[in-house]
Design a protein around this motif. Structure first.
Motif, short mmCIF file in Angstrom:
data_model
loop_
_atom_site.label_atom_id
_atom_site.label_comp_id
_atom_site.label_asym_id
_atom_site.label_seq_id
_atom_site.Cartn_x
_atom_site.Cartn_y
_atom_site.Cartn_z
N VAL A 88 0.82 -1.03 0.12
CA VAL A 88 -0.12 0.03 0.03
C VAL A 88 0.97 1.32 -0.14
O VAL A 88 1.85 1.37 0.89
CB VAL A 88 -0.84 -0.06 1.29
CG1 VAL A 88 -1.84 1.36 1.41
CG2 VAL A 88 -2.01 -1.23 1.27
N GLU A 89 0.76 1.98 -1.07
CA GLU A 89 1.51 3.21 -1.03
C GLU A 89 0.34 4.35 -1.57
O GLU A 89 0.04 4.48 -2.55
CB GLU A 89 2.71 3.26 -2.22
CG GLU A 89 3.78 2.18 -1.69
CD GLU A 89 4.86 2.32 -2.89
OE1 GLU A 89 4.57 2.67 -3.93
OE2 GLU A 89 5.95 1.41 -2.74
N HIS A 90 -0.18 5.14 -0.53
CA HIS A 90 -1.24 5.99 -1.01
C HIS A 90 -0.82 7.09 -1.78
O HIS A 90 0.21 7.80 -1.35
CB HIS A 90 -1.48 6.63 0.62
CG HIS A 90 -2.20 5.56 1.87
ND1 HIS A 90 -3.27 5.02 1.52
CD2 HIS A 90 -1.68 5.13 2.61
CE1 HIS A 90 -3.52 4.03 2.27
NE2 HIS A 90 -2.44 4.09 3.10
N ARG A 91 -1.48 7.52 -2.72
CA ARG A 91 -1.38 8.47 -3.60
C ARG A 91 -2.73 9.09 -3.70
O ARG A 91 -3.75 8.31 -3.86
CB ARG A 91 -0.94 7.95 -4.96
CG ARG A 91 0.33 7.14 -5.02
CD ARG A 91 1.51 8.28 -5.16
NE ARG A 91 2.70 7.54 -5.42
CZ ARG A 91 3.50 7.05 -4.55
NH1 ARG A 91 3.43 6.83 -3.45
NH2 ARG A 91 4.85 6.46 -5.06
N THR A 92 -2.81 10.27 -4.16
CA THR A 92 -4.01 11.02 -4.59
C THR A 92 -3.95 10.51 -6.01
O THR A 92 -3.06 10.38 -6.96
CB THR A 92 -3.94 12.45 -4.31
OG1 THR A 92 -2.78 12.90 -5.02
CG2 THR A 92 -3.83 12.73 -2.92
N ILE A 93 -5.25 10.93 -6.68
CA ILE A 93 -5.42 10.55 -8.18
C ILE A 93 -4.49 11.41 -9.08
O ILE A 93 -4.17 10.79 -10.11
CB ILE A 93 -6.95 10.50 -8.48
CG1 ILE A 93 -7.35 10.04 -9.90
CG2 ILE A 93 -7.52 12.02 -8.56
CD1 ILE A 93 -7.23 8.55 -9.77
N ASP A 94 -4.21 12.72 -8.73
CA ASP A 94 -3.41 13.19 -9.49
C ASP A 94 -1.94 13.00 -9.26
O ASP A 94 -1.25 13.59 -10.17
CB ASP A 94 -3.71 15.03 -9.16
CG ASP A 94 -3.56 15.38 -7.55
OD1 ASP A 94 -3.65 14.67 -7.00
OD2 ASP A 94 -2.79 16.35 -7.53
N ASP A 95 -1.59 12.36 -8.33
CA ASP A 95 -0.33 11.90 -7.94
C ASP A 95 0.06 10.60 -8.46
O ASP A 95 1.03 10.07 -8.48
CB ASP A 95 -0.09 11.81 -6.52
CG ASP A 95 1.26 12.11 -6.19
OD1 ASP A 95 2.01 12.80 -6.89
OD2 ASP A 95 1.88 12.02 -5.01
N LEU A 96 -1.07 9.76 -9.00
CA LEU A 96 -0.83 8.36 -9.75
C LEU A 96 -0.01 8.29 -10.68
O LEU A 96 -0.31 9.20 -11.64
CB LEU A 96 -2.33 7.83 -9.68
CG LEU A 96 -2.29 6.32 -9.81
CD1 LEU A 96 -1.87 5.46 -9.01
CD2 LEU A 96 -4.02 5.95 -10.66
#
Length: 139
Positions: A88-96
């Motif tokens: 799990v590496e959390h990212r926002t959709i704009d950071d994906l």
């Protein structure tokens, strides 16, 4: 669980470590599989007894083959598979990014599918599935 053989992927920490320890406490021979050797070494010391660490990445088919070759050589069978490895590496959709997506998918989906597929030849028919019956009975 006495005398059974279990593989726990992601068995070096969290739920995987707790599960491996519980299996071991119940008399199971346990193989733990994870990417970080230093964490595997700590887990082996914590679990104690008949536990074997195999370093590898669940998204790498060669590593999965090596895991199951180790199990087959040592125990000749597998009774329980706890396919727990994941990232799990959390990212926002704009950071994906495509790289992040591919890494996550490789471990969490592809890795899971091949972890199970490659375990099947070591599992005996019927072990651990008493009462579930054959899927055709539900048609």
């Amino acid at each position: 669980m006495q005398g059974k053989v279990a593989v726990v992927t992601g068995g070096n920490s969290g739920i995987g470590l707790a599960t491996a320890k519980r299996f071991r406490d119940e008399g199971t021979s346990v193989f733990i599989f994870s990417r970080r050797q230093s964490e595997l070494d700590k887990a082996v010391a914590l679990i104690g007894g008949d536990v074997t660490a195999v370093q590898g990445d669940a998204s790498e088919l060669f590593d999965l083959d090596r895991l199951y070759a180790t199990v087959e050589h040592a125990k000749r069978k597998l009774d329980v598979l706890f396919a727990n490895a994941g990232v799990v590496e959390h990212r926002t959709i704009d950071d994906l990014s495509p790289e992040h997506f591919n890494k996550t998918f490789a471990v969490n989906v592809r890795g899971l599918a091949f972890t199970v597929q490659k375990a099947l030849p070591l599992m005996r028919d019927g072990d651990g599935v008493e009462g579930l019956g054959h899927p055709s009975q539900y048609d």
